[in-house]
Scaffold this motif. Structure first.
Motif, PDB file in Angstrom:
ATOM      1  N   LEU A  76       0.901  -1.247  -0.087  1.00  0.00           N
ATOM      2  CA  LEU A  76      -0.047   0.138   0.010  1.00  0.00           C
ATOM      3  C   LEU A  76       0.778   1.085  -0.030  1.00  0.00           C
ATOM      4  CD1 LEU A  76      -2.709   1.373   0.097  1.00  0.00           C
ATOM      5  CD2 LEU A  76      -2.641   1.078   2.483  1.00  0.00           C
ATOM      6  N   VAL A  77       1.874   1.214   0.898  1.00  0.00           N
ATOM      7  CA  VAL A  77       2.863   2.421   0.771  1.00  0.00           C
ATOM      8  C   VAL A  77       3.527   2.643  -0.663  1.00  0.00           C
ATOM      9  CG1 VAL A  77       4.859   3.285   1.678  1.00  0.00           C
ATOM     10  CG2 VAL A  77       3.265   2.191   3.494  1.00  0.00           C
ATOM     11  N   LEU A  78       3.749   1.643  -1.216  1.00  0.00           N
ATOM     12  CA  LEU A  78       4.516   1.702  -2.699  1.00  0.00           C
ATOM     13  C   LEU A  78       3.448   2.060  -3.530  1.00  0.00           C
ATOM     14  CD1 LEU A  78       7.048   1.272  -4.219  1.00  0.00           C
ATOM     15  CD2 LEU A  78       6.342  -1.165  -4.504  1.00  0.00           C
ATOM     16  N   ALA A  79       2.307   1.664  -3.593  1.00  0.00           N
ATOM     17  CA  ALA A  79       1.171   2.025  -4.477  1.00  0.00           C
ATOM     18  C   ALA A  79       1.029   3.902  -4.240  1.00  0.00           C
ATOM     19  CB  ALA A  79       0.079   1.389  -3.933  1.00  0.00           C
ATOM     20  N   LEU A  80       0.921   4.216  -2.836  1.00  0.00           N
ATOM     21  CA  LEU A  80       0.679   5.525  -2.742  1.00  0.00           C
ATOM     22  C   LEU A  80       2.124   6.262  -3.259  1.00  0.00           C
ATOM     23  CD1 LEU A  80      -0.837   5.245   0.856  1.00  0.00           C
ATOM     24  CD2 LEU A  80      -1.829   5.965  -0.872  1.00  0.00           C
ATOM     25  N   ALA A  81       2.957   5.715  -3.129  1.00  0.00           N
ATOM     26  CA  ALA A  81       4.361   6.496  -3.575  1.00  0.00           C
ATOM     27  C   ALA A  81       4.270   6.575  -5.126  1.00  0.00           C
ATOM     28  CB  ALA A  81       5.501   5.764  -3.057  1.00  0.00           C
ATOM     29  N   LEU A  82       3.678   5.505  -5.831  1.00  0.00           N
ATOM     30  CA  LEU A  82       3.741   5.560  -7.259  1.00  0.00           C
ATOM     31  C   LEU A  82       2.676   6.334  -7.879  1.00  0.00           C
ATOM     32  CD1 LEU A  82       5.062   1.787  -8.123  1.00  0.00           C
ATOM     33  CD2 LEU A  82       6.477   3.933  -8.460  1.00  0.00           C
ATOM     34  N   ALA A  83       1.633   6.549  -7.064  1.00  0.00           N
ATOM     35  CA  ALA A  83       0.382   6.994  -7.769  1.00  0.00           C
ATOM     36  C   ALA A  83       0.709   8.510  -7.766  1.00  0.00           C
ATOM     37  CB  ALA A  83      -0.765   6.600  -6.814  1.00  0.00           C
ATOM     38  N   TYR A  84      -0.231   8.910  -8.919  1.00  0.00           N
ATOM     39  CA  TYR A  84      -0.264  10.322  -9.087  1.00  0.00           C
ATOM     40  C   TYR A  84      -1.383  10.929  -8.142  1.00  0.00           C
ATOM     41  CZ  TYR A  84       2.760  10.013 -13.196  1.00  0.00           C
ATOM     42  OH  TYR A  84       3.893   9.787 -14.000  1.00  0.00           O
ATOM     43  N   SER A  85      -2.383  10.056  -7.985  1.00  0.00           N
ATOM     44  CA  SER A  85      -3.345  10.659  -6.805  1.00  0.00           C
ATOM     45  C   SER A  85      -3.463   9.545  -5.736  1.00  0.00           C
ATOM     46  CB  SER A  85      -4.839  10.762  -7.685  1.00  0.00           C
ATOM     47  OG  SER A  85      -5.681  10.951  -6.655  1.00  0.00           O
ATOM     48  N   ARG A  86      -3.019  10.122  -4.496  1.00  0.00           N
ATOM     49  CA  ARG A  86      -3.209   8.881  -3.454  1.00  0.00           C
ATOM     50  C   ARG A  86      -4.708   8.842  -2.931  1.00  0.00           C
ATOM     51  NH1 ARG A  86       1.432  12.049  -3.000  1.00  0.00           N
ATOM     52  NH2 ARG A  86       3.312  10.824  -2.449  1.00  0.00           N
TER      53      ARG A  86
END
Length: 299
Positions: free
Chosen positions: A202-212
């Motif tokens: 989840l942390v990695l997805a939030l870091a990669l995403a343009y919109s958290r």
């Protein structure tokens, strides 16, 4: 001000990670419940206590024990006496099963049986005690004592003609538990590591995403769907899984009643996943609004 160009590969990676988290969240809850029930004696006994408090379980258990005990009483050849004895046995069993004393005996019997089940699952057969058929059983001696006392009081059968009743209830065949050992080891692994893996992903997805905000919303929505599907699948599969490890000598009604209670306990744990999913959606919406506000100010 020009809009930031987005990297399709980065967006795709974030999307894949969102799916992984959405799968891991309900799986983690299911694994934690199973681990707390299968691997922890107190957790198992707590659910077992809920089982015996259920009227449907009490009725099925009383019917199972009545049939079992009546089969051990020597027939007198006098129809009225034999019918009377059966009625006494049935009444005594029903009264015993509904008593506080039986609830205590049931709890202790399940605690003892769980130690055997756990030892078989962990491959520690040196500390296993089984019956002559290789089964894990519940020893419910309090029922035998109550039935013997009631028959003696009735005077229909002489005290020295009453046998020592076997009121043990078979639970599992040891061979079935041996086969389940691999699944138990996998369950322990998932229950231990899945929460940390889900958090890291989840942390990695939030870091990669343009919109958290969108990440949180999609994780919440998809994990809610996954949790709902898992709850439905649990309802369909739990009875089959229970019958696979339960002795054929136990009545289907008793098996079904026990299965219903354990299934409801598991689904109650999974409902936590629906609450968490809803909270993620709410937080995601808030974050999304903040993100849009920040972008509009920058523009």
């Amino acid at each position: 001000m020009s809009r930031t160009r987005r990297n399709p590969a980065r967006s795709a990676a974030a999307g894949v990670l969102v799916l992984v988290v959405a799968v891991l969240l309900p799986l983690t809850l299911a694994a934690r419940w199973a681990d707390d029930t299968v691997a922890d004696t107190d957790g198992y006994v707590a659910v077992a206590d809920e089982v015996v408090a259920d009227p449907a379980v009490q009725a099925a258990l009383a019917d199972q024990l009545t049939t079992q005990v009546v089969g051990q009483v020597p027939a007198t050849g006098v129809a009225t006496v034999d019918t009377g004895v059966r009625g006494i046995v049935e009444g005594a069993v029903q009264q015993a099963v509904a008593s506080d004393t039986f609830a205590s005996v049931w709890s202790q019997a399940n605690r003892t049986a769980h130690s055997t089940v756990l030892a078989l699952l962990q491959g520690e057969t040196s500390r296993v005690t089984l019956d002559d058929s290789g089964q894990v059983v519940l020893e419910l001696g309090a029922v035998a004592d109550a039935v013997t006392a009631r028959i003696v009081e009735s005077g229909l059968v002489s005290a020295d003609a009453i046998p020592t009743f076997d009121t043990s209830v078979p639970l599992f065949q040891s061979s079935a538990l041996d086969d389940a050992r691999t699944g138990y080891e996998a369950l322990t692994l998932v229950a231990t590591w899945a929460p940390w893996v889900a958090l890291a992903v989840l942390v990695l997805a939030l870091a990669l995403a343009y919109s958290r905000g969108l990440v949180l919303i999609w994780v919440g929505v998809l994990s809610a769907v996954g949790t709902g599907l898992l709850m439905a699948a649990l309802g369909l599969l739990s009875e089959r899984a229970t019958l696979a490890v339960t002795s054929p000598s136990v009545s289907p009604a008793l098996v079904g009643s026990i299965t219903d209670v354990f299934t409801e306990s598991a689904q109650h744990a999974l409902r936590t996943g629906l609450v968490v999913s809803g909270a993620l959606v709410v937080v995601g919406v808030v974050v999304l609004v903040v993100e849009k506000t920040v972008r509009s100010h920058r523009a």
